[in-house]
Scaffold this active site. Structure first.
Site, PDB file in Angstrom:
ATOM      1  N   CYS A  44       0.970  -1.027   0.085  1.00 53.81           N
ATOM      2  CA  CYS A  44       0.036   0.019   0.010  1.00 53.81           C
ATOM      3  C   CYS A  44       1.029   1.192  -0.124  1.00 53.81           C
ATOM      4  CB  CYS A  44      -0.960  -0.106   1.275  1.00 53.81           C
ATOM      5  SG  CYS A  44      -1.781   1.341   1.462  1.00 53.81           S
ATOM      6  N   THR A  46       0.936   3.579   2.197  1.00 56.71           N
ATOM      7  CA  THR A  46       1.434   3.669   3.489  1.00 56.71           C
ATOM      8  C   THR A  46       2.791   2.835   3.619  1.00 56.71           C
ATOM      9  OG1 THR A  46      -0.106   2.257   4.473  1.00 56.71           O
ATOM     10  CG2 THR A  46      -0.688   4.595   4.432  1.00 56.71           C
ATOM     11  N   HIS A  49       5.586   4.757   2.326  1.00 57.09           N
ATOM     12  CA  HIS A  49       6.175   6.017   3.222  1.00 57.09           C
ATOM     13  C   HIS A  49       6.947   5.291   4.442  1.00 57.09           C
ATOM     14  CE1 HIS A  49       3.509   8.836   1.104  1.00 57.09           C
ATOM     15  NE2 HIS A  49       2.327   8.145   1.609  1.00 57.09           N
ATOM     16  N   HIS A  74      -0.372  -4.284   5.812  1.00 59.67           N
ATOM     17  CA  HIS A  74      -1.669  -4.629   6.446  1.00 59.67           C
ATOM     18  C   HIS A  74      -2.594  -5.278   5.373  1.00 59.67           C
ATOM     19  CE1 HIS A  74      -1.570  -0.558   4.740  1.00 59.67           C
ATOM     20  NE2 HIS A  74      -2.651  -0.684   4.520  1.00 59.67           N
ATOM     21  N   GLU A  75      -2.316  -5.091   3.965  1.00 60.19           N
ATOM     22  CA  GLU A  75      -3.343  -5.485   3.166  1.00 60.19           C
ATOM     23  C   GLU A  75      -2.662  -6.890   2.669  1.00 60.19           C
ATOM     24  OE1 GLU A  75      -2.777  -3.152  -0.421  1.00 60.19           O
ATOM     25  OE2 GLU A  75      -3.668  -1.551   0.591  1.00 60.19           O
ATOM     26  N   CYS A 107     -17.498   5.219  20.480  1.00 67.48           N
ATOM     27  CA  CYS A 107     -17.586   6.634  20.476  1.00 67.48           C
ATOM     28  C   CYS A 107     -18.633   7.294  19.775  1.00 67.48           C
ATOM     29  CB  CYS A 107     -16.199   6.999  19.897  1.00 67.48           C
ATOM     30  SG  CYS A 107     -16.210   6.625  18.135  1.00 67.48           S
ATOM     31  N   ARG A 208       1.441   4.511 -15.958  1.00 72.78           N
ATOM     32  CA  ARG A 208       0.177   4.423 -15.106  1.00 72.78           C
ATOM     33  C   ARG A 208      -0.802   4.716 -16.112  1.00 72.78           C
ATOM     34  NH1 ARG A 208       1.233   5.711  -8.656  1.00 72.78           N
ATOM     35  NH2 ARG A 208       1.741   3.277  -8.255  1.00 72.78           N
ATOM     36  N   GLY A 271      -6.934  11.000  -1.924  1.00 70.76           N
ATOM     37  CA  GLY A 271      -5.445  10.994  -1.751  1.00 70.76           C
ATOM     38  C   GLY A 271      -5.266  11.964  -0.619  1.00 70.76           C
ATOM     39  N   LEU A 272      -3.959  11.458   0.155  1.00 72.00           N
ATOM     40  CA  LEU A 272      -3.715  12.647   1.361  1.00 72.00           C
ATOM     41  C   LEU A 272      -2.808  13.413   0.614  1.00 72.00           C
ATOM     42  CD1 LEU A 272      -2.899   9.940   4.123  1.00 72.00           C
ATOM     43  CD2 LEU A 272      -4.767  11.827   3.899  1.00 72.00           C
ATOM     44  N   ILE A 295     -12.851  10.594   1.706  1.00 68.76           N
ATOM     45  CA  ILE A 295     -13.011   9.155   2.174  1.00 68.76           C
ATOM     46  C   ILE A 295     -11.723   8.713   2.746  1.00 68.76           C
ATOM     47  CG2 ILE A 295     -13.351   7.162   0.797  1.00 68.76           C
ATOM     48  CD1 ILE A 295     -15.765   8.678   0.752  1.00 68.76           C
TER      49      ILE A 295
HETATM   50 ZN   LIG Z   1      -3.752  -0.102   2.266  1.00 69.01          ZN
HETATM   51 ZN   LIG Z   2     -15.428   4.483  17.537  1.00 67.92          ZN
END
Ligand SMILES: [Zn+2]
Ligand SMILES: [Zn+2]
Length: 351
Positions: A44, A46, A49, A74-75, A107, A208, A271-272, A295
């Site tokens: 990913c 991240t 990064h 994580h993926e 929360c 791309r 995108g961030l 999102i």
């Molecule tokens: Zn990801």
């Molecule tokens: Zn929560």
């Protein structure tokens, strides 16, 4: 069962560029936890990064992920091999992919049905680029048998595009995707099946853009070579597009996205931004009556159900977007390639 066993894993050990391929303990399964034999992982943004240890990683990893050393990634997807005594959602032998954002359930946002935006969202205790991964029961999502492992590993990032697409009406409308890395490509896939009339893709990488062409866009645009805003306006009778997906995280790209957005159009921001984004809020948003959606992650678990149905019923095929495959031990090559950006989705396998 797993106590005392060893496994190989890609571990981020130091706050500097790189990672190491090491022998570590197989995690011990506790209450509410699931141990998974990892089959396929995906890299990913991240992870890149974190591999580079750039400013974002230095600022966020210690807080969100609990510091180093830490197994990367994580993926992923795999087979459940062991579950905690109280686990009921999955059992050994189940094929699963994993939701990576773990809400608190208590929360304000969780209580009003917006778990995906939980105030206290947590990540996995440790990463998944390893022979075995330990995840909470909440995260384990059973995968239909006819979905291959390497596609199942893409559920998590694909779900982000499904989430973004669910906010907008694309049937018979014009759509522009800014930045066609994996998430941008998945947004194109969603625009196609949701009936967009014309799809534009903009990216500075011709590689791309060639993937965007495979995904079925009508026009590819390179902002380093042409004025993408006037090009899009020229091809939409001066109106601009009804929907923009901003997945580049590049401030120039995001600004162009707002400029090519039609009046009453919708901009889905995924995108961030690499730095603070400067917009002319009057002309870019207010006078346009624009809708702007931020999102972050998936809408649990609606997006998982939609993605499962689309993939299992062969309505879409994500295999075209996997451009490179590496064994764990060659992870450095994989990350080097990702840093150049000449990739679609890059996947890793245990050796
Ligand atoms: Zn990801
Ligand atoms: Zn929560």
């Amino acid at each position: 069962m797993s106590r005392g066993k060893k496994m190989r894993a890609i571990v981020k050990t130091k706050p500097e560029i790189g990672a190491e391929y090491l022998e570590v303990d197989v995690p011990v399964v506790g209450a509410g936890e699931v141990l998974v034999k990892v089959r396929v992982c995906a890299i990913c943004g991240t992870d890149i990064h974190i591999y580079q240890w750039n400013n974002w990683a230095a600022a966020n990893v210690p807080r969100a992920y609990g510091g180093l050393p830490r197994i990367m990634g994580h993926e992923f997807c795999g087979d459940v091999v062991e579950v905690g005594p109280d686990v009921t959602k999955v059992k050994p032998g189940d094929r699963i992919a994993a939701e990576t954002h773990i809400p608190c359930g208590q929360c304000f946002l969780c209580r009003i049905g917006k778990q995906f935006n939980c105030q206290n969202v947590r990540r996995f205790k440790n990463g998944v680029f390893a022979e075995y991964a330990l995840i909470p029961e909440f995260s384990a999502e059973k995968i239909p048998n006819d979905i291959p492992y390497e596609v199942a590993a893409l559920f998590e990032p694909f779900g982000v595009a499904v989430h973004g697409a669910s906010h907008v009406r694309m049937v018979g409308d014009t759509v522009s995707v800014i930045g066609v890395g994996p998430i941008g490509l998945f947004c194109i896939v969603m625009a196609k099946i949701m009936g967009a009339s014309t799809i534009f893709a903009s990216d500075i990488s011709d590689y791309r853009l060639s993937l965007a062409k495979i995904a079925g866009v009508d026009y590819i645009l390179n902002p380093n070579k042409e004025d993408v805003v006037s090009k899009v306006k020229g091809l939409t009778e001066g109106l601009g597009v009804g929907v923009v997906f901003e997945t580049s995280g590049n401030v120039r790209g995001a600004k162009q996205g707002f400029e090519m957005l039609r009046k009453s159009g919708s901009c889905v921001m995924i995108g961030l931004p690499s730095e603070p984004l400067v917009l002319d809020a009057g002309s870019d948003i207010v006078w346009k009556g624009a809708n702007v959606y931020g999102i972050h992650g998936r809408d649990n678990f609606t997006t998982w159900e939609i993605a499962k149905n689309l993939l299992a019923k062969n309505k879409i095929d994500l295999k075209n977007f996997i451009t490179h495959r590496f064994k764990f031990e060659h992870f450095k090559k994989a990350f080097d390639l990702c840093q150049i950006g000449e990739t679609g989705k890059v996947i890793l396998f245990p050796d």
